[in-house]
Scaffold this active site. Sequence first.
Site: not given
Length: 255
Positions: A146, A159
């Site tokens: 990401s 995350y």
Amino acid sequence: MNGLLDGQVALVTGAGGGIGRGIAWRFAEEGAAVVLHCRTAVEAADEVASRVRESGGRAVVVRGDLSDEDACLRVVGEAAEWGGGRLTALVNNAGVQPTRELRGMSVAEWRAVVDTNLSSVFACTQAAADIMREQDGGGSVTHIASIEASHPAPLHAHYSASKAAVVMHARSAALEYGPFGIRVNSVSPGLIHREGLAEAWPEGVRRWERAAPAGRLGRPEDVGDACVFLASGLAGWVTGHDLVVDGGVSARPTW
């Protein structure tokens, strides 16, 4: 399509979610036989597998909780068995993205994200590489990371940390598995459209669209295209690389 992946057998983890479905479909369009892994989204994965078979391709669905090492080994083993003993491509896409302040976050909450997003990548890659190193032509592994690996967001510390580690795992694995003909890369998407996102987070979507030079959110197929490239012969000399797929948001100045 161009048949870029003709003859390949690919495992896509987390293929019941939007990005995973887009990746699996693009692999099938380019000629790969596709194993779609899911944990609970069986109906969604089955729908894609049915579309692939109806279009003349090969696809199967396997289930497993990849936060468990034994499940990782079983899923990879089943994929290779279905592929006639071969597995040429693995896309580590399975992941979770809960929101939580660092203050008050428990170790259990931290581990739930790290075990799913990072430990599963380690275990699945290790199992797949053991198969790929013994077959002609090696194989490719692609991690879905990401842009939050380098651009943290509030409430996403667990995350973001897990995705940063995923990028570094890909680079480390590229070093160690390269001599066996195995290429390992990562893809770092930006904000990807999913049903209901614009209604649930209208201001965030508008901010993204204003910030992105491309002027839109990404589509699951945009991530799929990047993964197809990295698994194909076109990327035969590409390994240890993080391919950012974000419509240009990362190029926007922050001052």
